[in-house]
Write a protein that holds these residues in place. Structure first.
Motif, PDB file in Angstrom:
ATOM      1  N   MET A  52      17.434  -7.788   6.579  1.00  0.00           N
ATOM      2  CA  MET A  52      18.035  -7.105   7.719  1.00  0.00           C
ATOM      3  C   MET A  52      19.546  -7.267   7.593  1.00  0.00           C
ATOM      4  O   MET A  52      20.047  -8.376   7.461  1.00  0.00           O
ATOM      5  CB  MET A  52      17.566  -7.705   9.043  1.00  0.00           C
ATOM      6  N   TYR A  53      20.246  -6.142   7.625  1.00  0.00           N
ATOM      7  CA  TYR A  53      21.699  -6.141   7.557  1.00  0.00           C
ATOM      8  C   TYR A  53      22.241  -5.783   8.935  1.00  0.00           C
ATOM      9  O   TYR A  53      21.706  -4.902   9.612  1.00  0.00           O
ATOM     10  CB  TYR A  53      22.193  -5.097   6.555  1.00  0.00           C
ATOM     11  N   GLY A  54      23.302  -6.459   9.332  1.00  0.00           N
ATOM     12  CA  GLY A  54      23.907  -6.159  10.620  1.00  0.00           C
ATOM     13  C   GLY A  54      25.003  -7.139  10.957  1.00  0.00           C
ATOM     14  O   GLY A  54      25.580  -7.779  10.077  1.00  0.00           O
ATOM     15  N   ILE A  55      25.256  -7.260  12.244  1.00  0.00           N
ATOM     16  CA  ILE A  55      26.257  -8.181  12.765  1.00  0.00           C
ATOM     17  C   ILE A  55      25.562  -9.019  13.830  1.00  0.00           C
ATOM     18  O   ILE A  55      24.901  -8.478  14.717  1.00  0.00           O
ATOM     19  CB  ILE A  55      27.451  -7.413  13.352  1.00  0.00           C
ATOM     20  N   LYS A  56      25.716 -10.328  13.749  1.00  0.00           N
ATOM     21  CA  LYS A  56      24.921 -11.229  14.572  1.00  0.00           C
ATOM     22  C   LYS A  56      25.078 -11.027  16.074  1.00  0.00           C
ATOM     23  O   LYS A  56      24.153 -11.277  16.822  1.00  0.00           O
ATOM     24  CB  LYS A  56      25.186 -12.688  14.203  1.00  0.00           C
ATOM     25  N   ASN A  57      26.215 -10.533  16.538  1.00  0.00           N
ATOM     26  CA  ASN A  57      26.390 -10.365  17.979  1.00  0.00           C
ATOM     27  C   ASN A  57      26.016  -8.966  18.481  1.00  0.00           C
ATOM     28  O   ASN A  57      26.205  -8.657  19.648  1.00  0.00           O
ATOM     29  CB  ASN A  57      27.820 -10.724  18.396  1.00  0.00           C
ATOM     30  N   CYS A  58      25.451  -8.138  17.634  1.00  0.00           N
ATOM     31  CA  CYS A  58      25.030  -6.783  18.005  1.00  0.00           C
ATOM     32  C   CYS A  58      23.717  -6.849  18.788  1.00  0.00           C
ATOM     33  O   CYS A  58      22.757  -7.501  18.360  1.00  0.00           O
ATOM     34  CB  CYS A  58      24.856  -5.956  16.729  1.00  0.00           C
ATOM     35  N   ASP A  59      23.654  -6.174  19.931  1.00  0.00           N
ATOM     36  CA  ASP A  59      22.456  -6.200  20.761  1.00  0.00           C
ATOM     37  C   ASP A  59      21.233  -5.635  20.041  1.00  0.00           C
ATOM     38  O   ASP A  59      20.126  -6.178  20.167  1.00  0.00           O
ATOM     39  CB  ASP A  59      22.679  -5.430  22.065  1.00  0.00           C
ATOM     40  N   ALA A  60      21.411  -4.557  19.300  1.00  0.00           N
ATOM     41  CA  ALA A  60      20.275  -3.965  18.574  1.00  0.00           C
ATOM     42  C   ALA A  60      19.748  -4.931  17.517  1.00  0.00           C
ATOM     43  O   ALA A  60      18.540  -5.037  17.308  1.00  0.00           O
ATOM     44  CB  ALA A  60      20.677  -2.638  17.936  1.00  0.00           C
ATOM     45  N   VAL A  61      20.646  -5.642  16.859  1.00  0.00           N
ATOM     46  CA  VAL A  61      20.250  -6.635  15.856  1.00  0.00           C
ATOM     47  C   VAL A  61      19.470  -7.761  16.532  1.00  0.00           C
ATOM     48  O   VAL A  61      18.420  -8.188  16.044  1.00  0.00           O
ATOM     49  CB  VAL A  61      21.473  -7.192  15.093  1.00  0.00           C
ATOM     50  N   LYS A  62      19.960  -8.222  17.665  1.00  0.00           N
ATOM     51  CA  LYS A  62      19.276  -9.297  18.389  1.00  0.00           C
ATOM     52  C   LYS A  62      17.865  -8.867  18.793  1.00  0.00           C
ATOM     53  O   LYS A  62      16.906  -9.632  18.664  1.00  0.00           O
ATOM     54  CB  LYS A  62      20.070  -9.698  19.630  1.00  0.00           C
ATOM     55  N   LYS A  63      17.710  -7.636  19.279  1.00  0.00           N
ATOM     56  CA  LYS A  63      16.391  -7.129  19.661  1.00  0.00           C
ATOM     57  C   LYS A  63      15.470  -7.053  18.449  1.00  0.00           C
ATOM     58  O   LYS A  63      14.288  -7.412  18.528  1.00  0.00           O
ATOM     59  CB  LYS A  63      16.517  -5.743  20.307  1.00  0.00           C
ATOM     60  N   ALA A  64      15.994  -6.570  17.335  1.00  0.00           N
ATOM     61  CA  ALA A  64      15.191  -6.446  16.120  1.00  0.00           C
ATOM     62  C   ALA A  64      14.762  -7.821  15.614  1.00  0.00           C
ATOM     63  O   ALA A  64      13.600  -8.014  15.226  1.00  0.00           O
ATOM     64  CB  ALA A  64      15.971  -5.699  15.041  1.00  0.00           C
ATOM     65  N   GLN A  65      15.674  -8.774  15.622  1.00  0.00           N
ATOM     66  CA  GLN A  65      15.344 -10.129  15.179  1.00  0.00           C
ATOM     67  C   GLN A  65      14.279 -10.745  16.081  1.00  0.00           C
ATOM     68  O   GLN A  65      13.333 -11.366  15.593  1.00  0.00           O
ATOM     69  CB  GLN A  65      16.601 -11.012  15.172  1.00  0.00           C
ATOM     70  N   LYS A  66      14.434 -10.570  17.370  1.00  0.00           N
ATOM     71  CA  LYS A  66      13.463 -11.105  18.329  1.00  0.00           C
ATOM     72  C   LYS A  66      12.088 -10.490  18.100  1.00  0.00           C
ATOM     73  O   LYS A  66      11.071 -11.182  18.098  1.00  0.00           O
ATOM     74  CB  LYS A  66      13.943 -10.831  19.756  1.00  0.00           C
ATOM     75  N   PHE A  67      12.052  -9.175  17.878  1.00  0.00           N
ATOM     76  CA  PHE A  67      10.791  -8.487  17.630  1.00  0.00           C
ATOM     77  C   PHE A  67      10.116  -9.008  16.366  1.00  0.00           C
ATOM     78  O   PHE A  67       8.928  -9.343  16.379  1.00  0.00           O
ATOM     79  CB  PHE A  67      11.022  -6.971  17.522  1.00  0.00           C
ATOM     80  N   LEU A  68      10.863  -9.072  15.264  1.00  0.00           N
ATOM     81  CA  LEU A  68      10.275  -9.541  14.003  1.00  0.00           C
ATOM     82  C   LEU A  68       9.795 -10.986  14.108  1.00  0.00           C
ATOM     83  O   LEU A  68       8.720 -11.323  13.615  1.00  0.00           O
ATOM     84  CB  LEU A  68      11.281  -9.392  12.859  1.00  0.00           C
ATOM     85  N   THR A  69      10.569 -11.815  14.759  1.00  0.00           N
ATOM     86  CA  THR A  69      10.190 -13.218  14.936  1.00  0.00           C
ATOM     87  C   THR A  69       8.906 -13.318  15.761  1.00  0.00           C
ATOM     88  O   THR A  69       7.996 -14.080  15.416  1.00  0.00           O
ATOM     89  CB  THR A  69      11.336 -14.016  15.598  1.00  0.00           C
ATOM     90  N   ALA A  70       8.814 -12.529  16.833  1.00  0.00           N
ATOM     91  CA  ALA A  70       7.606 -12.528  17.681  1.00  0.00           C
ATOM     92  C   ALA A  70       6.372 -12.071  16.906  1.00  0.00           C
ATOM     93  O   ALA A  70       5.252 -12.490  17.201  1.00  0.00           O
ATOM     94  CB  ALA A  70       7.823 -11.644  18.907  1.00  0.00           C
ATOM     95  N   GLN A  71       6.584 -11.213  15.893  1.00  0.00           N
ATOM     96  CA  GLN A  71       5.479 -10.714  15.078  1.00  0.00           C
ATOM     97  C   GLN A  71       5.144 -11.671  13.934  1.00  0.00           C
ATOM     98  O   GLN A  71       4.232 -11.421  13.153  1.00  0.00           O
ATOM     99  CB  GLN A  71       5.818  -9.332  14.502  1.00  0.00           C
ATOM    100  N   GLY A  72       5.912 -12.745  13.812  1.00  0.00           N
ATOM    101  CA  GLY A  72       5.685 -13.720  12.745  1.00  0.00           C
ATOM    102  C   GLY A  72       6.142 -13.243  11.378  1.00  0.00           C
ATOM    103  O   GLY A  72       5.657 -13.703  10.346  1.00  0.00           O
ATOM    104  N   VAL A  73       7.118 -12.327  11.378  1.00  0.00           N
ATOM    105  CA  VAL A  73       7.617 -11.756  10.130  1.00  0.00           C
ATOM    106  C   VAL A  73       8.828 -12.555   9.647  1.00  0.00           C
ATOM    107  O   VAL A  73       9.783 -12.759  10.403  1.00  0.00           O
ATOM    108  CB  VAL A  73       8.007 -10.270  10.328  1.00  0.00           C
ATOM    109  N   ASN A  74       8.786 -12.994   8.406  1.00  0.00           N
ATOM    110  CA  ASN A  74       9.933 -13.667   7.801  1.00  0.00           C
ATOM    111  C   ASN A  74      10.891 -12.614   7.259  1.00  0.00           C
ATOM    112  O   ASN A  74      10.457 -11.640   6.645  1.00  0.00           O
ATOM    113  CB  ASN A  74       9.492 -14.573   6.655  1.00  0.00           C
TER     114      ASN A  74
END
Length: 109
Positions: free
Chosen positions: A4-26
């Motif tokens: 995943m490429y992005g910027i750590k303080n971007c809201d869309a990035v945070k949502k995507a990271q949260k979603f993938l983590t909740a799905q158990g995706v590394n």
């Protein structure tokens, strides 16, 4: 490996990271500001998605450009201003997705 490429303080990035983590995706997160992408990586995004999907026209950087600059977006300009790239960019086995939506991410994982 999912990247995943992005910027750590971007809201869309945070949502995507949260979603993938909740799905158990590394996944590996690459922050554009800390680890600038290279020309080859950017070209791969453009080859798959096209300029229209890669460039974030809602970004402050883009909005602050002159009309001439907006009409002449180039690899060099984008590499110099990585916040022009829509976030996040998800790369899964050669498939590339720009932006975040649960529906599109479900297809990737």
């Amino acid at each position: 490996m999912i990247k995943m490429y992005g910027i750590k303080n971007c809201d869309a990035v945070k949502k995507a990271q949260k979603f993938l983590t909740a799905q158990g995706v590394n996944f590996e997160f690459i922050d554009f500001r800390q680890n600038p992408i290279d020309e080859q990586t950017l070209q791969s995004f453009i080859k798959v998605l096209g300029w229209e999907k890669v460039i974030n026209k809602r970004s402050t950087t883009y909005r602050n450009f002159s009309d001439t600059e907006k009409q002449n977006i180039s690899l060099a300009l984008t590499l110099k201003n990585p916040t022009l790239i829509k976030r996040p960019i998800l790369v899964v086995e050669g498939d590339i997705e720009a932006g975040f939506s649960e529906e599109s991410y479900r297809r990737f994982i």
